[in-house]
Write a protein that holds these residues in place. Sequence first.
Motif, PDB file in Angstrom:
ATOM      1  N   GLU A  41       0.746  -1.165  -0.140  1.00  0.00           N
ATOM      2  CA  GLU A  41       0.116   0.089   0.045  1.00  0.00           C
ATOM      3  C   GLU A  41       0.954   0.994   0.221  1.00  0.00           C
ATOM      4  OE1 GLU A  41      -3.503   2.137   2.682  1.00  0.00           O
ATOM      5  OE2 GLU A  41      -3.065  -0.007   3.004  1.00  0.00           O
ATOM      6  N   PHE A  42       2.006   1.280   0.771  1.00  0.00           N
ATOM      7  CA  PHE A  42       2.748   2.298   0.776  1.00  0.00           C
ATOM      8  C   PHE A  42       3.744   2.596  -0.575  1.00  0.00           C
ATOM      9  CE2 PHE A  42       7.324   4.127   1.866  1.00  0.00           C
ATOM     10  CZ  PHE A  42       6.865   5.431   2.451  1.00  0.00           C
ATOM     11  N   ILE A  43       4.101   1.470  -1.064  1.00  0.00           N
ATOM     12  CA  ILE A  43       4.714   1.756  -2.279  1.00  0.00           C
ATOM     13  C   ILE A  43       3.706   2.067  -3.393  1.00  0.00           C
ATOM     14  CG2 ILE A  43       5.768   0.364  -4.310  1.00  0.00           C
ATOM     15  CD1 ILE A  43       7.274  -1.246  -1.990  1.00  0.00           C
ATOM     16  N   LYS A  44       2.636   1.735  -3.353  1.00  0.00           N
ATOM     17  CA  LYS A  44       1.515   2.224  -4.344  1.00  0.00           C
ATOM     18  C   LYS A  44       1.126   3.621  -4.292  1.00  0.00           C
ATOM     19  CE  LYS A  44      -3.221   1.020  -5.917  1.00  0.00           C
ATOM     20  NZ  LYS A  44      -4.343   0.184  -5.490  1.00  0.00           N
ATOM     21  N   THR A  52       6.661   9.730  -6.175  1.00  0.00           N
ATOM     22  CA  THR A  52       8.042   9.789  -5.312  1.00  0.00           C
ATOM     23  C   THR A  52       8.404   7.992  -5.060  1.00  0.00           C
ATOM     24  OG1 THR A  52       8.722  10.434  -3.290  1.00  0.00           O
ATOM     25  CG2 THR A  52       6.514   9.815  -3.282  1.00  0.00           C
ATOM     26  N   SER A  53       9.094   8.106  -4.313  1.00  0.00           N
ATOM     27  CA  SER A  53       9.609   6.663  -4.112  1.00  0.00           C
ATOM     28  C   SER A  53       9.663   6.331  -2.670  1.00  0.00           C
ATOM     29  CB  SER A  53      11.092   6.425  -4.577  1.00  0.00           C
ATOM     30  OG  SER A  53      12.028   6.979  -3.966  1.00  0.00           O
ATOM     31  N   ALA A  54       9.439   5.061  -2.297  1.00  0.00           N
ATOM     32  CA  ALA A  54       9.512   4.807  -0.969  1.00  0.00           C
ATOM     33  C   ALA A  54      10.699   5.224  -0.234  1.00  0.00           C
ATOM     34  CB  ALA A  54       9.296   3.163  -0.772  1.00  0.00           C
ATOM     35  N   ALA A  55      11.899   4.842  -0.842  1.00  0.00           N
ATOM     36  CA  ALA A  55      12.927   5.273  -0.290  1.00  0.00           C
ATOM     37  C   ALA A  55      13.069   6.812   0.132  1.00  0.00           C
ATOM     38  CB  ALA A  55      14.242   4.746  -0.882  1.00  0.00           C
ATOM     39  N   ARG A  56      12.776   7.641  -0.786  1.00  0.00           N
ATOM     40  CA  ARG A  56      12.821   8.904  -0.756  1.00  0.00           C
ATOM     41  C   ARG A  56      12.010   9.421   0.372  1.00  0.00           C
ATOM     42  NH1 ARG A  56      11.020  11.454  -5.967  1.00  0.00           N
ATOM     43  NH2 ARG A  56      13.065  11.211  -6.398  1.00  0.00           N
ATOM     44  N   GLU A  57      10.773   8.963   0.442  1.00  0.00           N
ATOM     45  CA  GLU A  57       9.723   9.220   1.663  1.00  0.00           C
ATOM     46  C   GLU A  57      10.360   8.891   3.032  1.00  0.00           C
ATOM     47  OE1 GLU A  57       7.417  11.395   1.145  1.00  0.00           O
ATOM     48  OE2 GLU A  57       8.058  11.358  -0.854  1.00  0.00           O
ATOM     49  N   ILE A  58      11.054   7.804   2.962  1.00  0.00           N
ATOM     50  CA  ILE A  58      11.476   6.988   4.524  1.00  0.00           C
ATOM     51  C   ILE A  58      12.829   8.006   4.723  1.00  0.00           C
ATOM     52  CG2 ILE A  58      12.724   5.121   5.310  1.00  0.00           C
ATOM     53  CD1 ILE A  58      10.856   3.348   3.756  1.00  0.00           C
ATOM     54  N   ARG A  59      13.669   8.319   3.795  1.00  0.00           N
ATOM     55  CA  ARG A  59      14.789   9.241   4.262  1.00  0.00           C
ATOM     56  C   ARG A  59      14.301  10.609   4.696  1.00  0.00           C
ATOM     57  NH1 ARG A  59      17.117   6.680  -0.508  1.00  0.00           N
ATOM     58  NH2 ARG A  59      16.180   8.575  -1.763  1.00  0.00           N
ATOM     59  N   ALA A  60      13.214  11.120   4.038  1.00  0.00           N
ATOM     60  CA  ALA A  60      12.785  12.550   4.513  1.00  0.00           C
ATOM     61  C   ALA A  60      12.097  12.160   5.741  1.00  0.00           C
ATOM     62  CB  ALA A  60      11.445  12.887   3.526  1.00  0.00           C
ATOM     63  N   PHE A  61      11.426  11.283   6.303  1.00  0.00           N
ATOM     64  CA  PHE A  61      10.813  11.095   7.387  1.00  0.00           C
ATOM     65  C   PHE A  61      12.116  11.046   8.614  1.00  0.00           C
ATOM     66  CE2 PHE A  61      10.364   7.926  10.967  1.00  0.00           C
ATOM     67  CZ  PHE A  61       9.236   8.586  11.630  1.00  0.00           C
TER      68      PHE A  61
END
Length: 55
Positions: A27-30, A37-46
Amino acid sequence: MVKKDTGKAGKKDSQLILRLDKEERDEFIKLCKKMDTSAAREIRAFIRKFLKDNG
């Protein structure tokens, strides 16, 4: 796992491995793809925001 530094600016040199439910991951990747955006980018931002707010 640490990779050799090739001298490129902004090169990532470590990994964080975590386990989560497949349904949540999918669900997160979708949602990330839908938001262009990408999952990795969002996790790094978090992580950056978390460190800024709490570090």
